[in-house]
Design a protein around this motif. Structure first.
Motif, short mmCIF file in Angstrom:
data_model
loop_
_atom_site.label_atom_id
_atom_site.label_comp_id
_atom_site.label_asym_id
_atom_site.label_seq_id
_atom_site.Cartn_x
_atom_site.Cartn_y
_atom_site.Cartn_z
N PHE A 21 14.09 -31.29 39.09
CA PHE A 21 15.05 -30.35 39.65
C PHE A 21 14.34 -29.32 40.52
O PHE A 21 14.82 -28.96 41.60
CB PHE A 21 15.81 -29.66 38.53
CG PHE A 21 16.81 -28.66 39.02
CD1 PHE A 21 18.02 -29.07 39.55
CD2 PHE A 21 16.54 -27.30 38.97
CE1 PHE A 21 18.95 -28.15 40.02
CE2 PHE A 21 17.45 -26.38 39.43
CZ PHE A 21 18.66 -26.80 39.96
N SER A 22 13.17 -28.86 40.08
CA SER A 22 12.42 -27.87 40.86
C SER A 22 11.98 -28.46 42.20
O SER A 22 12.06 -27.79 43.24
CB SER A 22 11.19 -27.40 40.08
OG SER A 22 11.60 -26.74 38.91
N SER A 25 15.03 -28.71 44.46
CA SER A 25 15.43 -27.38 44.90
C SER A 25 14.46 -26.84 45.95
O SER A 25 14.88 -26.25 46.96
CB SER A 25 15.47 -26.41 43.72
OG SER A 25 16.44 -26.82 42.80
#
Length: 55
Positions: A21-22, A25
């Motif tokens: 997810f990081s 993002s």
């Protein structure tokens, strides 16, 4: 499967999910910055010529 192995696998899955997810993002943020920079370069400059009122 013993509890210790299950906890390790769950923790590894959570860490992998957070890392994924990081990365997504971070990539989205960089793409937005690049898009904003491209848009800022395309802003047309308008020069208004003001004529004094005629009497």
């Amino acid at each position: 499967m013993d509890p210790a192995t299950a906890k390790t696998l769950v923790s590894a899955a959570l860490v992998a999910g957070i890392a994924g997810f990081s990365l997504v993002s971070f990539r989205a943020m960089l793409m937005q910055i690049a898009e904003d920079l491209r848009a800022a370069r395309r802003v047309p400059v308008r020069v208004e010529v003001r004529h004094p009122p005629r009497a």
